[in-house]
Design a protein around this motif. Structure first.
Motif, PDB file in Angstrom:
ATOM      1  N   SER A  19      18.115 -57.800  60.869  1.00 16.51           N
ATOM      2  CA  SER A  19      19.358 -57.151  60.441  1.00 16.51           C
ATOM      3  C   SER A  19      20.368 -57.082  61.571  1.00 16.51           C
ATOM      4  CB  SER A  19      19.069 -55.743  59.905  1.00 16.51           C
ATOM      5  OG  SER A  19      18.579 -54.895  60.933  1.00 16.51           O
ATOM      6  N   ARG A  20      19.874 -56.900  62.814  1.00 18.04           N
ATOM      7  CA  ARG A  20      20.780 -56.850  63.954  1.00 18.04           C
ATOM      8  C   ARG A  20      21.476 -58.203  64.151  1.00 18.04           C
ATOM      9  NH1 ARG A  20      18.054 -55.528  69.594  1.00 18.04           N
ATOM     10  NH2 ARG A  20      17.413 -53.727  68.377  1.00 18.04           N
ATOM     11  N   GLN A  21      20.704 -59.277  64.048  1.00 14.21           N
ATOM     12  CA  GLN A  21      21.277 -60.612  64.202  1.00 14.21           C
ATOM     13  C   GLN A  21      22.204 -60.944  63.031  1.00 14.21           C
ATOM     14  OE1 GLN A  21      20.914 -61.096  67.413  1.00 14.21           O
ATOM     15  NE2 GLN A  21      20.366 -63.254  67.124  1.00 14.21           N
ATOM     16  N   ILE A  62      23.493 -58.364  49.869  1.00 15.24           N
ATOM     17  CA  ILE A  62      23.920 -58.734  51.220  1.00 15.24           C
ATOM     18  C   ILE A  62      24.037 -57.486  52.091  1.00 15.24           C
ATOM     19  CG2 ILE A  62      25.771 -59.784  52.578  1.00 15.24           C
ATOM     20  CD1 ILE A  62      26.394 -61.560  50.200  1.00 15.24           C
ATOM     21  N   SER A  63      24.552 -56.406  51.498  1.00 20.09           N
ATOM     22  CA  SER A  63      24.664 -55.149  52.235  1.00 20.09           C
ATOM     23  C   SER A  63      23.292 -54.642  52.666  1.00 20.09           C
ATOM     24  CB  SER A  63      25.362 -54.100  51.368  1.00 20.09           C
ATOM     25  OG  SER A  63      25.403 -52.848  52.018  1.00 20.09           O
ATOM     26  N   ASP A  64      22.294 -54.778  51.798  1.00 19.18           N
ATOM     27  CA  ASP A  64      20.939 -54.342  52.138  1.00 19.18           C
ATOM     28  C   ASP A  64      20.365 -55.182  53.273  1.00 19.18           C
ATOM     29  OD1 ASP A  64      21.026 -52.385  50.217  1.00 19.18           O
ATOM     30  OD2 ASP A  64      19.919 -53.530  48.705  1.00 19.18           O
ATOM     31  N   TRP A  65      20.614 -56.482  53.269  1.00 23.88           N
ATOM     32  CA  TRP A  65      20.136 -57.338  54.353  1.00 23.88           C
ATOM     33  C   TRP A  65      20.776 -56.939  55.676  1.00 23.88           C
ATOM     34  CZ3 TRP A  65      21.219 -62.608  51.477  1.00 23.88           C
ATOM     35  CH2 TRP A  65      20.364 -62.696  50.370  1.00 23.88           C
ATOM     36  N   LYS A  66      22.067 -56.698  55.624  1.00 26.26           N
ATOM     37  CA  LYS A  66      22.797 -56.349  56.843  1.00 26.26           C
ATOM     38  C   LYS A  66      22.368 -54.995  57.380  1.00 26.26           C
ATOM     39  CE  LYS A  66      27.573 -56.007  58.546  1.00 26.26           C
ATOM     40  NZ  LYS A  66      29.007 -55.947  58.145  1.00 26.26           N
ATOM     41  N   GLY A  67      22.055 -54.065  56.481  1.00 32.56           N
ATOM     42  CA  GLY A  67      21.670 -52.726  56.894  1.00 32.56           C
ATOM     43  C   GLY A  67      20.195 -52.584  57.214  1.00 32.56           C
TER      44      GLY A  67
END
Length: 270
Positions: A19-21, A62-67
């Motif tokens: 998620s950080r990357q 996408i928001s869940d992946w990013k978070g």
């Protein structure tokens, strides 16, 4: 474990790394809106899937992946999103870490995150509550990249302009100590410059306190790893190879002094 160690006390999970990357790739792409990325990814997928086949990537997903709330169930569903973001990142005028543009690296990150079992390991909680972050907590210190970068650049400009005092002012408990200790100082030392770091509380005689701190830094190499007192200022100094005594420490020994002052409700600094 040595509590004075500057090494990380917490190893981020593969999901946190992913998620950080993923968030870093968003930033490199200019932080496009989730809706825009989802639409572009859907356009890429439309021509590749069979008629009537579902598989659109939603904004929420996408928001869940990013978070870091979850990772894609299949790498194939991540590919159009990555291609969209990588395409935007390549247009950027700034430098982009090569790993963010490497699909094989993304496959490795996804595989590690997808295989990770949260119950298979114990990790130290990265949230310190009311305790301020220190240099050893630098890898846990998130959400302050912009002020960290801006303040670090201000310190560097001050040093390049023959030195001076840089003051960080804010309300008590706003996070000044954490920003300096876990953000600015690690960022300065990562730059490869030969910094000597010492912390002090100015007290009734700030000049004498600074000279004492400089003298200790010259005779105690590990002073920078210690725990400064709450509210202490951090003095960033270049190493003096002469090992001068306290009365011989000149103004040229100090590259920059970084002070953290708290402002009360009455506007008075302390």
């Amino acid at each position: 474990m040595d509590t004075n160690s500057t090494e990380s006390r917490w190893r981020p999970s593969p999901r946190a790394v992913f998620s950080r990357q993923f968030a870093a790739l968003f930033e490199a792409a200019g932080n496009p809106t989730l809706r825009r990325v989802a639409a572009a990814a859907e356009a890429r997928m439309r021509g590749a899937r069979a008629a009537g086949q579902k598989g659109a990537v939603s904004v929420q997903r996408i928001s869940d992946w990013k978070g870091g709330r979850n990772v894609p169930a299949r790498f194939e569903s991540l590919i159009p999103v990555l291609l969209t973001l990588i395409g935007e990142a390549r247009k950027s005028s700034g430098p982009v870490p090569p790993a963010l543009l490497d699909m094989q690296e993304w496959k490795r990150l996804w595989t590690a995150a997808d295989d990770w079992d949260p119950d298979s390991e114990m990790s130290e909680c990265p949230y310190l509550g009311l305790t301020s972050y220190r240099r050893r907590d630098a890898e846990l210190f998130f959400g302050r990249s912009r002020p960290t970068g801006e303040f670090t650049e201000l310190v560097r400009r001050t040093v390049d302009a023959d030195g001076g005092i840089v003051v960080l002012v804010g309300a008590s408990g706003a996070g000044k100590s954490s920003l300096l200790e876990a953000g600015v100082i690690p960022e300065l030392t990562r730059a490869g410059q030969d910094w000597e770091v010492c912390a002090l509380t100015p007290g009734v005689d700030p000049v004498r306190a600074l000279l004492d701190a400089l003298a200790r830094a010259q005779t105690e190499p590990d002073v920078s790893a210690g725990e400064p007192e709450p509210g202490a200022a951090s003095a960033e100094t270049t190493r003096d190879p002469r090992g001068t005594e306290i009365d011989e420490v000149s103004a040229e020994s100090v590259a920059a002094v970084i002070a953290g002052w708290a402002v009360g409700s009455n506007g008075v600094c302390s």
